[in-house]
Design a protein around this motif. Structure first.
Motif, PDB file in Angstrom:
ATOM      1  N   MET A 198       0.815  -1.217   0.000  1.00 45.98           N
ATOM      2  CA  MET A 198       0.000   0.000   0.000  1.00 45.98           C
ATOM      3  C   MET A 198       0.849   1.268   0.000  1.00 45.98           C
ATOM      4  O   MET A 198       0.463   2.289   0.567  1.00 45.98           O
ATOM      5  CB  MET A 198      -0.989  -0.015   1.157  1.00 45.98           C
ATOM      6  CG  MET A 198      -1.931  -1.185   1.098  1.00 45.98           C
ATOM      7  SD  MET A 198      -3.044  -1.200   2.495  1.00 45.98           S
ATOM      8  CE  MET A 198      -4.586  -1.344   1.663  1.00 45.98           C
ATOM      9  N   GLN A 199       1.997   1.196  -0.646  1.00 52.82           N
ATOM     10  CA  GLN A 199       2.877   2.351  -0.795  1.00 52.82           C
ATOM     11  C   GLN A 199       2.847   2.893  -2.222  1.00 52.82           C
ATOM     12  O   GLN A 199       3.566   3.825  -2.551  1.00 52.82           O
ATOM     13  CB  GLN A 199       4.318   1.966  -0.428  1.00 52.82           C
ATOM     14  CG  GLN A 199       4.471   1.463   0.991  1.00 52.82           C
ATOM     15  CD  GLN A 199       4.092   2.514   2.012  1.00 52.82           C
ATOM     16  OE1 GLN A 199       4.524   3.653   1.938  1.00 52.82           O
ATOM     17  NE2 GLN A 199       3.261   2.127   2.968  1.00 52.82           N
ATOM     18  N   ALA A 200       2.027   2.310  -3.070  1.00 56.63           N
ATOM     19  CA  ALA A 200       1.971   2.680  -4.480  1.00 56.63           C
ATOM     20  C   ALA A 200       1.316   4.042  -4.664  1.00 56.63           C
ATOM     21  O   ALA A 200       0.358   4.374  -3.975  1.00 56.63           O
ATOM     22  CB  ALA A 200       1.200   1.622  -5.258  1.00 56.63           C
ATOM     23  N   GLN A 201       1.866   4.788  -5.597  1.00 59.28           N
ATOM     24  CA  GLN A 201       1.268   6.070  -5.967  1.00 59.28           C
ATOM     25  C   GLN A 201       1.192   6.136  -7.481  1.00 59.28           C
ATOM     26  O   GLN A 201       2.179   5.889  -8.172  1.00 59.28           O
ATOM     27  CB  GLN A 201       2.103   7.226  -5.435  1.00 59.28           C
ATOM     28  CG  GLN A 201       2.119   7.295  -3.925  1.00 59.28           C
ATOM     29  CD  GLN A 201       2.844   8.528  -3.426  1.00 59.28           C
ATOM     30  OE1 GLN A 201       3.335   9.335  -4.198  1.00 59.28           O
ATOM     31  NE2 GLN A 201       2.914   8.656  -2.126  1.00 59.28           N
ATOM     32  N   VAL A 202      -0.001   6.462  -7.964  1.00 58.93           N
ATOM     33  CA  VAL A 202      -0.224   6.540  -9.403  1.00 58.93           C
ATOM     34  C   VAL A 202      -1.324   7.567  -9.652  1.00 58.93           C
ATOM     35  O   VAL A 202      -2.169   7.813  -8.790  1.00 58.93           O
ATOM     36  CB  VAL A 202      -0.591   5.146  -9.978  1.00 58.93           C
ATOM     37  CG1 VAL A 202      -1.939   4.688  -9.505  1.00 58.93           C
ATOM     38  CG2 VAL A 202      -0.497   5.115 -11.473  1.00 58.93           C
ATOM     39  N   ASN A 203      -1.306   8.154 -10.826  1.00 58.47           N
ATOM     40  CA  ASN A 203      -2.349   9.099 -11.210  1.00 58.47           C
ATOM     41  C   ASN A 203      -3.687   8.368 -11.240  1.00 58.47           C
ATOM     42  O   ASN A 203      -3.828   7.365 -11.937  1.00 58.47           O
ATOM     43  CB  ASN A 203      -2.019   9.675 -12.595  1.00 58.47           C
ATOM     44  CG  ASN A 203      -3.039  10.672 -13.067  1.00 58.47           C
ATOM     45  OD1 ASN A 203      -4.227  10.377 -13.126  1.00 58.47           O
ATOM     46  ND2 ASN A 203      -2.566  11.840 -13.417  1.00 58.47           N
ATOM     47  N   PRO A 204      -4.682   8.827 -10.490  1.00 58.71           N
ATOM     48  CA  PRO A 204      -5.957   8.106 -10.421  1.00 58.71           C
ATOM     49  C   PRO A 204      -6.694   8.041 -11.755  1.00 58.71           C
ATOM     50  O   PRO A 204      -7.386   7.054 -12.022  1.00 58.71           O
ATOM     51  CB  PRO A 204      -6.760   8.882  -9.375  1.00 58.71           C
ATOM     52  CG  PRO A 204      -6.086  10.198  -9.234  1.00 58.71           C
ATOM     53  CD  PRO A 204      -4.658  10.000  -9.632  1.00 58.71           C
ATOM     54  N   VAL A 205      -6.558   9.043 -12.591  1.00 58.84           N
ATOM     55  CA  VAL A 205      -7.214   9.012 -13.899  1.00 58.84           C
ATOM     56  C   VAL A 205      -6.565   7.938 -14.780  1.00 58.84           C
ATOM     57  O   VAL A 205      -7.255   7.174 -15.463  1.00 58.84           O
ATOM     58  CB  VAL A 205      -7.152  10.400 -14.582  1.00 58.84           C
ATOM     59  CG1 VAL A 205      -7.706  10.337 -15.988  1.00 58.84           C
ATOM     60  CG2 VAL A 205      -7.900  11.435 -13.743  1.00 58.84           C
TER      61      VAL A 205
END
Length: 94
Positions: free
Chosen positions: A53-60
């Motif tokens: 749960m450390q992932a970061q990505v553009n939600p779109v």
């Protein structure tokens, strides 16, 4: 040396697509779809970030990847790497 990564985890696959990992192909296995990605030297780290749960990505971008994978799952016609029609596998390009 690995040259591909396979997964049936739908949301992980959408995340991988969102991070720029190339979807190479997919195939149906029983009632599931197996997605095949190009191997990337950062793939282990990307997967670890996702599951921790450390992932970061553009939600779109992530949302669009989900839509694209759903289209693949629900499509009835597939093209394999020889560009002939069948109902088992297909080659994808990003």
């Amino acid at each position: 040396m690995k040259n591909e990564y396979q997964s049936q985890d739908f949301y992980l696959c959408a995340y991988l697509m969102s991070t720029g990992i190339r979807l190479r192909s997919y195939h149906k296995q029983n009632r599931s779809t197996v997605f095949v990605f190009d191997w990337d030297e950062n793939l282990d780290q990307i997967i670890t970030q996702y599951y921790s749960m450390q992932a970061q990505v553009n939600p779109v971008t992530y949302g669009q990847s989900i839509k694209n994978l759903k289209s693949i799952i629900h499509s009835n016609t597939h093209i394999n790497s020889n560009q002939t029609q069948n109902n088992e596998s297909t080659q994808c390009f990003r």
